[in-house]
Design a protein around this motif. Structure first.
Motif, PDB file in Angstrom:
ATOM      1  N   PRO A  24       0.706  -1.082  -0.166  1.00  0.00           N
ATOM      2  CA  PRO A  24       0.180   0.051  -0.045  1.00  0.00           C
ATOM      3  C   PRO A  24       0.861   1.289   0.255  1.00  0.00           C
ATOM      4  O   PRO A  24       0.339   2.234  -0.126  1.00  0.00           O
ATOM      5  N   ASP A  25       2.401   1.148   0.109  1.00  0.00           N
ATOM      6  CA  ASP A  25       3.204   2.302   0.237  1.00  0.00           C
ATOM      7  C   ASP A  25       3.396   2.814  -1.091  1.00  0.00           C
ATOM      8  O   ASP A  25       4.546   3.758  -0.987  1.00  0.00           O
ATOM      9  N   ARG A  77      -2.357   3.398  -1.170  1.00  0.00           N
ATOM     10  CA  ARG A  77      -3.245   3.583  -0.114  1.00  0.00           C
ATOM     11  C   ARG A  77      -4.191   4.724  -0.182  1.00  0.00           C
ATOM     12  O   ARG A  77      -5.364   4.222   0.169  1.00  0.00           O
TER      13      ARG A  77
END
Length: 480
Positions: A24-25, A77
């Motif tokens: 998600p990063d 994200r």
């Protein structure tokens, strides 16, 4: 394999295992680059091996391009859809398809028992759907607009079961399907009722189902067994609305084809609609005096399962039952003694006893003959062990893990339970085909020699199980 049976296969047999994932990063541009290089329309977002979201082509179009945002300034994200809708590897295919329909999506993640991502399944993975399928029926239930729709769909549930019997679908899967579809009908009825007539009804309550419905072991003869639990601090006006709601709900259930409970165990009746503390008092009274009526009511209530509403009430009551039974072993012993009162219909040389007169002459009540002793006997053992969830099969497996049942004993009991349930359901389906009311009786004359032999073995196993219960709970030491 008949086409209908595909819906009863586990998701793990259909899902794609090579799932492309990302963190998600990472940046959105980087994720889009992965999607392009892999020629895929979506990417699953994982954190610590667990799926937490998904980014699709539609997300890029609708959330980034259409609003004119700069994708270079965005991370995964902030764009992903979360949480990711998932099923477990052992869920049936029709459950995965239902979730796709329910959430208007084209794919669901597949996870193992630890919640780790193991695959993905899309609607395009399913080559053929037929109208006579559980998934289609669930979709129709979800889209039902009125009582007449639900009444028709309730009939279709029976028609589906009649259609599937004989196609090779395991009895346990058919029973699970009946329970799942009946749950959906009841939930849809509640949604419609709240929307049309009770938009301001309190949320501080739970509608719970009991007995075989609570265990998800319904057949085609199952009537209603339900109750309502509500918050102790609910104002009198809200309690009055809840009373009106419950009465209309149960009456509507009866209208669409779910028979009323002959014993009145229904939420429309004051006895089965109480506050949490009132139910706690009732449980203390039942467990404190093992009368036949209290044993019957307690046994029914111990199977409670929250179908709609706040599940904390169920957790609180089950915790109380567990704690109370630890102090009151006599109740369990007398419950076991009650199970022993149902004599297994085996005579000399293993002859199966049937009704000798009346309308059921030559027939056997398969529920009283064996199913009841297994379900109730397993339940009392589970309660003793603090096992308060699941149906009969799940409880058997839990008792095996707890070493309360031996492996062979558990396997033989489950096989016996499955066969008795099969005979019961097949007899009910035959009755429906002949336009008769489905009941629990089966005619021995309609069984072949091998089935009669299997029935005899199943009843012998029930008899052995009753002997085990008698010894385990030291029933002989009870004062009459």
């Amino acid at each position: 394999m008949p086409a209908e049976n595909v819906f009863f296969l586990p998701v793990k047999d259909f899902c794609q295992r090579n799932v492309v994932t990302c963190s998600p990063d990472i940046s959105l541009v980087e994720a889009a680059g992965i999607m392009r290089s892999e020629n895929i329309s979506s990417i699953v977002v994982c954190e610590g091996g667990a799926p937490i979201g998904i980014v699709t082509d539609r997300d890029l179009r609708n959330k980034v391009v259409a609003p004119g945002l700069d994708p270079r300034a965005l991370g995964v994200r902030g764009v992903m859809n979360a949480p990711l809708i998932v099923v477990t590897e052992d869920d049936y295919l029709f459950e995965a398809l239902y979730r796709m329909t329910r959430h208007s999506i084209h794919r669901v993640g597949v996870v193992n028992s630890a919640g780790k991502l193991t695959g993905i399944i899309t609607n395009s993975d399913i080559l053929r759907l037929q109208s006579r399928s559980p998934q289609q029926l669930m979709r129709d239930i979800e889209e039902a607009q009125n009582l007449e729709d639900l009444k028709n769909l309730h009939r279709q549930v029976q028609d589906l079961v009649v259609h599937l019997v004989g196609t090779g679908v395991a009895t346990r899967d058919l029973v699970r399907t009946i329970a799942h579809l009946n749950d959906r009908i009841l939930l849809r009825l509640i949604v419609l009722l709240r929307s049309e007539r009770f938009p301001d009804l309190t949320d501080d309550f739970a509608f719970v189902v009991l007995g075989s419905e609570g265990r998800r072991e319904q057949t085609l003869t199952t009537d209603q067994d339900n109750a309502i639990v509500y918050a102790d601090d609910l104002p009198a006006l809200e309690i009055k609305k809840l009373e009106e709601f419950s009465q209309i709900l149960i009456d509507n259930l009866i209208y669409i084809g779910v028979p009323p409970c002959p014993g009145g165990i229904m939420a429309k009746n004051d006895t089965w609609r109480r506050s949490l503390s009132s139910w706690a008092d009732v449980l203390d009274r039942w467990l404190g005096s093992a009368t036949p009526e209290n044993i019957l009511n307690g046994s029914m209530f111990f199977d409670l399962r929250t179908l709609y509403g706040d599940a904390r009430f169920e957790r609180a009551l089950k915790a109380q039952v567990t704690e109370n039974l630890q102090r009151n072993e006599g109740f369990l012993a007398r419950t076991a003694a009650n199970v022993l009162r149902f004599k297994v219909p085996l005579g000399l040389f293993g002859r199966i006893k049937v009704e000798t007169h009346g309308e059921h002459m030559g027939k056997l009540d398969v529920k009283r003959a064996g199913i009841f002793a297994i379900t109730e006997g397993i339940k009392v053992l589970a309660l003793e062990a603090g096992i308060v969830t699941g149906g009969t099969r799940e409880r058997m497996h839990a008792l095996l893990e707890a070493k309360i049942l031996g492996r062979k004993q558990a396997e033989d009991l489950e096989a016996s339970f499955n066969f008795l349930a099969f005979l019961r359901l097949r007899g009910q389906v035959a009755a429906l085909r002949e336009k008769r009311e489905p009941i629990n009786y089966i005619a021995l004359s309609q069984l072949n020699r091998m089935e009669v032999g299997r029935l005899r073995l199943a009843l012998e196993e029930v008899k052995a199980f009753q002997a085990f219960l008698k010894l385990h709970f030291q029933v002989n030491l009870l004062n009459n």
